[in-house]
Design an enzyme around this catalytic site. Structure first.
Site, PDB file in Angstrom:
ATOM      1  N   GLU A 279      24.685  26.437-109.342  1.00  0.00           N
ATOM      2  CA  GLU A 279      25.335  25.126-109.466  1.00  0.00           C
ATOM      3  C   GLU A 279      24.962  24.173-110.467  1.00  0.00           C
ATOM      4  O   GLU A 279      25.555  23.258-111.162  1.00  0.00           O
ATOM      5  CB  GLU A 279      25.175  24.202-108.093  1.00  0.00           C
ATOM      6  N   HIS A 300      18.319  51.189-101.934  1.00  0.00           N
ATOM      7  CA  HIS A 300      19.251  52.287-101.377  1.00  0.00           C
ATOM      8  C   HIS A 300      20.690  51.790-101.296  1.00  0.00           C
ATOM      9  O   HIS A 300      21.273  52.378-100.695  1.00  0.00           O
ATOM     10  CB  HIS A 300      18.562  52.590 -99.782  1.00  0.00           C
ATOM     11  N   LYS A 414      38.278  21.893-103.480  1.00  0.00           N
ATOM     12  CA  LYS A 414      38.745  20.930-102.210  1.00  0.00           C
ATOM     13  C   LYS A 414      40.010  20.174-102.335  1.00  0.00           C
ATOM     14  O   LYS A 414      40.600  20.181-101.391  1.00  0.00           O
ATOM     15  CB  LYS A 414      37.348  19.964-102.427  1.00  0.00           C
TER      16      LYS A 414
HETATM   17  O1  PA5 Z   1      23.888  20.336-104.702  1.00  0.00           O
HETATM   18  C1  PA5 Z   1      25.181  19.700-103.927  1.00  0.00           C
HETATM   19  O2  PA5 Z   1      25.126  18.570-104.206  1.00  0.00           O
HETATM   20  C2  PA5 Z   1      26.082  20.209-103.164  1.00  0.00           C
HETATM   21  O3  PA5 Z   1      25.655  21.641-102.735  1.00  0.00           O
HETATM   22  C3  PA5 Z   1      25.776  19.598-101.590  1.00  0.00           C
HETATM   23  O4  PA5 Z   1      24.378  19.852-101.443  1.00  0.00           O
HETATM   24  C4  PA5 Z   1      26.643  20.189-100.441  1.00  0.00           C
HETATM   25  O5  PA5 Z   1      27.959  20.045-101.031  1.00  0.00           O
HETATM   26  C5  PA5 Z   1      26.392  19.260 -99.243  1.00  0.00           C
HETATM   27  O6  PA5 Z   1      26.723  17.968 -99.749  1.00  0.00           O
HETATM   28  P1  PA5 Z   1      26.440  16.686 -98.700  1.00  0.00           P
HETATM   29  O7  PA5 Z   1      25.200  16.705 -98.529  1.00  0.00           O
HETATM   30  O8  PA5 Z   1      26.967  15.628 -99.467  1.00  0.00           O
HETATM   31  O9  PA5 Z   1      27.223  17.092 -97.319  1.00  0.00           O
END
Ligand code: PA5
Length: 424
Positions: A279, A300, A414
């Site tokens: 990310e 394996h 989304k």
């Molecule tokens: O790193 C990030 O920002 C995302 O992966 C969030 O952790 C994830 O989408 C969860 O978001 P939130 O804590 O706002 O529900």
């Protein structure tokens, strides 16, 4: 107590001169992180968070844990991504029996999993920790809607309020509004720490404390990391070396980093790491693809590809020096399987020989590899390792030329999903 980085099997692929060539970029990245002058500088609060974490918070959460452990038999932790992976990763890494077992919800939309959670609420005394920084993420929001309804069927008044704990933004988001309306207890996620960097905030500290983890040692591990990896000089900072090496290899076309461990308790650490690196770096058409294997199991299934497939992979092993439990291989009179050669040896010794053989074989097969070794699998070392990887991706991402602290790409699906759901 330490973490080390071995780079022997990078020979011929990455030289000291190659690494040093990145020194000016690494120094600039270091300055940008520490002086908040780089891209995404609103989200670098994690850099000095270990030394800013107040002891009073540790004391408060230790007392909360005592209270919850006295009235609950299990924890339900609701969250996804950065609000889920670090908790699971830490608990699985530490192994053993937690003081309270933790069940996870809100990291998928499986109705089979959710019906198990509802049954758990009906049959067990639970405490729910719902975690969402934005407070609006679909999976945890829906999970909490269902869990909250099930909790309200079973508990009410003060009993209900003592069993629901919310971890979210101080002011924004639907979860904060629910806290205000229902009067649930809440803990705050700092504005300047993004989801995948948030394991040291109440996101991780609340559920880990309730499960019985030594959060003081965990925080100390982070603090050790903050000190240890603060030197701008590449030659004295293994975290920055790791960041530079990744970029050297990426420039050579090694666009997949396979994190591999011979320890199954590291599996969720690799899942946490995949989110952190994927990310943070996968944007603007760039980024190393983070993948993982657990060995020797996956030798394996993935062994052939690793040894002999397309040579676009490098490997980062995570090893543990001293394991929590050991067993000795017994002698067998007939030696039918011809393994009396290792009779009397610890099984972990055999495991470590398997690592050495694999690292060597993969290197010979054209997969450069390095190894991060932890002394022990305890709360201190996992804290330090998390900081190592957080700092590593901050540096590596800046060197790569991306903003490591945003995630614009995750919005695309989304938007389409909300259209399908008819969400305003
Ligand atoms: O790193 C990030 O920002 C995302 O992966 C969030 O952790 C994830 O989408 C969860 O978001 P939130 O804590 O706002 O529900």
């Amino acid at each position: 107590m330490s973490i080390s980085l071995n780079t022997d099997f990078l020979k011929g692929h990455v030289s000291d001169a190659d690494i040093q060539a990145f020194a000016p970029m690494v120094e600039k990245a270091h300055k940008d992180l520490h002086h908040k002058t780089g891209a995404g500088n609103d989200f670098v609060g994690w850099v000095d968070l270990p030394s800013r974490t107040p002891d009073a918070l540790i004391t408060e959460l230790t007392a909360l844990a005592k209270e919850v452990q006295a009235h609950s038999e299990a924890i339900i932790s609701i969250g996804i991504g950065g609000s889920y992976l670090g908790i699971r990763s830490t608990l699985e890494f530490l192994g053993g029996e937690p003081r309270l077992p933790v069940y996870y919800a809100g990291h998928n939309m499986s109705s089979v999993d959710m019906s198990r959670i509802i049954r758990l609420i009906e049959t067990t005394n639970v405490t729910v920790v719902v975690i969402s920084k934005s407070g609006t993420t679909t999976e945890p929001a829906l999970a909490f809607r269902l869990v909250d309804a099930a909790m309200k069927q079973k508990y009410n008044g003060a009993e209900l309020k003592k069993r629901i704990i919310c971890v979210t933004d101080a002011k924004k988001g639907a979860l904060r509004q629910i806290v205000d309306k229902e009067g649930y207890r809440s803990y705050m996620i700092p504005d300047d720490v993004g989801g995948r960097f948030s394991i040291l905030t109440p996101v991780g500290l609340v559920p880990l404390a309730l499960a019985g983890v030594d959060i003081r040692a965990f925080v100390d591990g982070f603090r050790a990391g903050e000190k240890e990896y603060a030197n701008a000089d590449l030659s004295k900072n293994i975290c920055y070396r790791y960041a530079a090496i990744r970029n050297v290899l990426y420039k050579q076309g090694k666009c997949i980093e396979m994190m591999a461990s011979f320890y199954p308790n590291v599996q969720y650490v690799t899942e946490w790491w995949k989110q952190l690196y994927g990310e943070s770096e996968g944007k603007g058409g760039k980024g190393i693809f983070p993948a993982s294997t657990i060995l020797s199991t996956d030798l394996h299934s993935m062994g052939q590809l690793m040894q002999d497939g397309m040579r676009n992979i490098f490997e980062t092993f995570v090893m543990i020096n001293t394991v929590a439990a050991n067993v000795i291989v017994p002698v067998q009179a007939e030696d039918t399987d011809k393994f009396n050669c290792v009779a009397g040896k610890e099984l972990d010794w055999v495991n470590k020989q398997a690592y050495k053989a694999t690292a060597d074989a993969h290197f010979e097969g054209g997969v450069p590899n390095m190894c991060i070794t932890l002394d022990k699998a305890d709360a201190f070392h996992i804290g330090q390792l998390y900081y190592f990887f957080e700092k590593g991706v901050g540096i590596s991402g800046y060197v790569l030329g991306v903003n490591p602290f945003d995630q614009p790409g995750v919005e695309a699906y989304k938007k389409k999903m909300f259209v399908l759901l008819g969400k305003k």
